[in-house]
Design a protein around this motif. Structure first.
Motif, PDB file in Angstrom:
ATOM      1  N   VAL A 605      43.592 109.629  77.891  1.00 16.83           N
ATOM      2  CA  VAL A 605      43.137 109.060  79.163  1.00 16.83           C
ATOM      3  C   VAL A 605      44.372 108.841  80.019  1.00 16.83           C
ATOM      4  O   VAL A 605      45.339 108.227  79.572  1.00 16.83           O
ATOM      5  CB  VAL A 605      42.393 107.725  78.956  1.00 16.83           C
ATOM      6  N   ALA A 627      35.818 105.892  78.130  1.00 17.09           N
ATOM      7  CA  ALA A 627      36.705 106.600  77.209  1.00 17.09           C
ATOM      8  C   ALA A 627      37.087 105.718  76.029  1.00 17.09           C
ATOM      9  O   ALA A 627      37.130 106.182  74.875  1.00 17.09           O
ATOM     10  CB  ALA A 627      37.957 107.055  77.951  1.00 17.09           C
ATOM     11  N   TYR A 630      33.934 105.336  73.749  1.00 14.53           N
ATOM     12  CA  TYR A 630      33.607 106.580  73.051  1.00 14.53           C
ATOM     13  C   TYR A 630      34.622 106.861  71.944  1.00 14.53           C
ATOM     14  O   TYR A 630      34.258 107.258  70.832  1.00 14.53           O
ATOM     15  CB  TYR A 630      33.576 107.741  74.044  1.00 14.53           C
TER      16      TYR A 630
END
Length: 772
Positions: A605, A627, A630
């Motif tokens: 990220v 993000a 997940y």
């Protein structure tokens, strides 16, 4: 034309435009330079007197060198904040010259050495001085430090230094056994204060450590000696500068050869020390970068002037330069002013200077000499396998003399470098489960010197075997090519098969298709895989952005796709990354490059400032939040890394209050996003006040990493797995200038350079694990 950031000599236009820029900035920097000059002045006075004593020169020579070094080198040189003056690194050279030729000829040598430096600066050879191995330089300075400490220790003990370091060592037991009275106490007080002062805690807002330790130590020793009424030898200044002046003297005919060698030695040591110091000081501020040739010219002008006026040789000194930078200096005005204060102090307060005991100055030099032996430098050199060069240089300087020690160290450094250039490593193994299939790896620089080793290994491979030969070489000469090529032809004629894979540049392939030996130059068709497009030599730098992308994809297809197909086929069904890597969007930070990771290793990220907005029900940022959730809940990564870096534009914007200047594009989205960095600024607090801008940015970047690690724990999924001991949080900092990775140490809360060695596992996390 303007000078580049590496210090290239500017053209006449660059010289003409520089004073105009200084005049514009002067009102904004004068206050900072004024305060910094006072700090450096307090450091310079005791050090200059001590160095003059250790050199066997008149005490006033040290003051002259301070005044001339600050004014001349500051006004003419090419460094923004480097402070020049009498240097400890030149002490044993000057002491030997004074003992051999007398003070007058020593002044002449200083003057001539300055003229040599001026000539070198005009011929633009300053950068060549940086080619000397740092192991030799640090070894030379450590040897000088040990020699100074041994000599001045005799003065502290009430005796007199001997003619050499070896003689000082031999006489030291007897010197310690004798009773020397108050002089010993004065020296011990000085050394004790120097040791303790840096460890004294601050008293609220009163930061005692800002007062220079050298000044405190000499003042304390002087005060003790005065109030105790001890009869000790004290500083003796002349009644006037005019009566103390002793200019250059001409040598006798038989001394000319030695004087020439002495001029070259002083010029070399002073130049190298000054240029290395200037480069190091550039890392402490964000102002104009040093112009090396102009700085060398300025150092020469200062030495020529100091020698003509009867002063010590001048060089850039790291202690005073570091103090200048930390005190907030911005321009050469600070180093010029510190010389002015030194001159006024000696003229107006000579009686106070004459209270200083000589043993206090000797104790100061003992401490400084030992500080020149840096364990940190030894650790760094050990990582690069150069500690032998360092130790040999130290032993040579202490046992034989400065010039002899440096020459021996330099010769050893050359031999070590040649050994590395010719070193080749050959590994071979038979692949398990495959009948008569072998894997051979050749690493290093493959020259004719490595041919016997490579040939011997290749001939051990059985006839008819299938061989995968990996050439991880940065150079291959024609002799090496012919030996490998001849072996390949012989092996294939007897039924074997050879597949050659070149990991870097196609040395073997190009030799196969050319009729002449290939020079040791980078390939014109391919660049190093990690090099930016703009640095490639195949003409791609002139293409459009889309053209560069297509060209890069084409290079990937031609050189990498076949090697990647099997790997990507396995990864195509599922990803199992080892870490969630949250990094800044800065194009200079490449996560897979700095972690040596490959496809499938990192779930990445990236955003401006590597922020992780704090989780709040219905309010958190969905981009970063999704993000994180997940990666933790679905991919079940065992680690999360937050990576910041130096020279971060987001950190600089936070320090400046997110300014939007007139005429700029709409940056409202950037301003809103940077609000997530406000807690990091609060964490940094007031520690940034008085620091150079570059240092403030670095500290904020490190504080921001810690803050984002804490923000991660606000996510329920992260906290649950973290408290269960199934998730590790790591802080990482990437220094762009040194290309070094630093990891947050959980125990000390400091960022520690990885440096090529494995950090113990329990100290990597950055966040201390506290399971419930």
């Amino acid at each position: 034309m303007r000078e580049d950031a590496q210090g290239t000599q500017p053209t006449q236009e660059g010289y003409d435009s520089q004073p105009a820029r200084r005049r514009i900035r002067l009102p904004h920097t004068a206050a900072a330079d004024f305060g910094a000059s006072l700090v450096v002045f307090l450091v310079a006075v005791p050090l200059s007197l001590g160095i003059a004593v250790a050199s066997g020169a008149p005490l006033i020579a040290g003051i002259i060198a301070v005044v001339v070094g600050g004014i001349v080198a500051g006004a003419v040189g090419g460094s923004a904040i480097q402070v020049s003056g009498p240097a400890a690194g030149l002490t044993i050279i000057v002491a030997d010259l004074v003992f051999t030729y007398g003070w007058g000829i020593t002044c002449l040598i200083t003057l001539l050495a300055g003229l040599v430096q001026i000539a070198l600066g005009l011929f633009r050879v300053a950068r060549a001085a940086l080619a000397i191995s740092p192991a030799v330089i640090h070894g030379m300075l450590a040897g000088i430090g040990i020699t100074i400490a041994l000599a001045q220790l005799h003065v502290v003990l009430g005796g007199a230094p001997q003619s050499s370091a070896i003689a000082n060592i031999q006489e030291l037991p007897g010197q310690i056994a004798d009773n020397h009275g108050p002089a010993v106490m004065v020296g011990l007080v000085t050394i004790a204060v120097m040791l303790v002062w840096s460890r004294i805690p601050d008293l609220g807002r009163v930061r005692l450590r800002r007062v220079p330790s050298a000044l405190v130590a000499v003042a304390a020793a002087t005060g003790v000696a005065v109030f105790a009424g001890w009869q000790v030898e004290r500083v003796n200044l002349p009644d006037s500068l005019a009566s103390a002046w002793s200019g250059p003297a001409l040598p006798e005919t038989g001394q000319i050869h030695g004087v020439v060698i002495a001029v070259a030695t002083v010029a070399m040591v002073a130049s190298v020390e000054s240029l290395l110091c200037a480069v190091a000081v550039d890392r402490l501020h964000d102002g104009r970068r040093v112009r090396l040739n102009r700085e060398l010219f300025g150092q020469g002008a200062a030495n020529a002037t100091s020698g003509a006026l009867g002063g010590l040789p001048v060089a850039g000194v790291i202690v005073r330069s570091t103090a200048n930078a930390r005190a907030g200096a911005r321009t050469p005005l600070s180093t010029i002013l510190h010389s002015v204060w030194t001159l006024l102090f000696v003229v107006l307060f000579a009686s106070a200077v004459e209270l200083i005991p000589m043993a206090a100055l000797a104790g100061l030099l003992v401490y400084i000499g030992l500080q020149m032996v840096s364990l940190a430098h030894m650790r760094n050199l050990r990582k690069h396998h150069e500690v032998s060069v360092y130790l040999v240089t130290v032993a040579g300087v202490v046992g034989l003399g400065l010039l002899e020690g440096v020459l021996i160290g330099f010769a050893l450094a050359v031999l070590v470098s040649l050994r590395r250039l010719t070193k080749v490593n050959v590994r071979t193994e038979e692949r398990p489960g495959d009948k008569n299939e072998w894997h051979v790896v050749v690493q290093g620089s493959l020259t004719f010197l490595g041919v016997p080793q490579v040939t011997q290994v290749l001939r051990t491979i059985p006839t008819g075997a299938k061989v995968d030969l990996d050439l991880h070489v940065d150079f291959m000469d024609h002799a090496a090519f012919e030996s490998i090529h001849a072996w390949r032809l012989d092996h294939e004629r007897t039924g074997g098969r050879v597949d050659i894979d070149e990991a870097h540049e196609n040395w073997y392939e190009r030799n196969c298709t050319s009729t002449a030996p290939v020079a040791k130059t980078p390939s014109s068709s391919r660049s190093r895989w990690w090099a930016p497009w703009g640095m490639r030599q195949d003409g791609s730098s002139g293409e459009s952005a889309s053209g560069l992308l297509v060209a890069g994809a084409r290079e990937y297809h031609s050189s990498t796709t076949e090697k990647m197909r099997t790997l990507m086929g396995r990864l195509s069904q599922r990803q199992r990354p080892a870490a969630l890597f949250i990094a800044c969007a800065d194009a200079r930070v490449v996560p897979n490059l700095i972690t040596a990771s490959g496809p499938g290793d990192l779930f990445t990220v990236r955003n401006v400032g590597n922020f992780v907005p704090r989780w709040e029900p219905g309010v958190s940022d969905d981009s970063v939040g999704s993000a994180v959730e997940y990666a933790v809940s679905v991919l079940e990564v065992p680690s999360i890394v937050v990576c910041g870096h130096s020279h971060c534009g987001a950190m600089r914007a936070l320090i400046e209050g997110c300014p939007v200047r007139p005429g700029e594009a709409d940056l409202s989205s950037v301003v809103r996003w940077l609000r997530h960095g406000a807690p990091s600024v609060t964490r940094l607090g007031t520690d940034r006040h008085g620091l150079p801008a570059a240092e403030t940015v670095r500290r904020l970047a490190e504080a921001n990493i810690v803050q984002q690690l804490e923000h991660l724990l606000s996510y329920p999924a992260v906290r649950e797995r973290y408290e269960a001991g199934r998730l590790e949080l790591t802080g990482m900092y990437f220094d762009l200038e040194t290309a070094m990775v630093h990891v947050l140490d959980a125990s000390t809360r400091q960022f520690v350079a990885v440096g090529g060695h494995r950090i113990p596992e329990q100290r990597v996390g950055g966040m201390e694990h506290q399971p419930q």
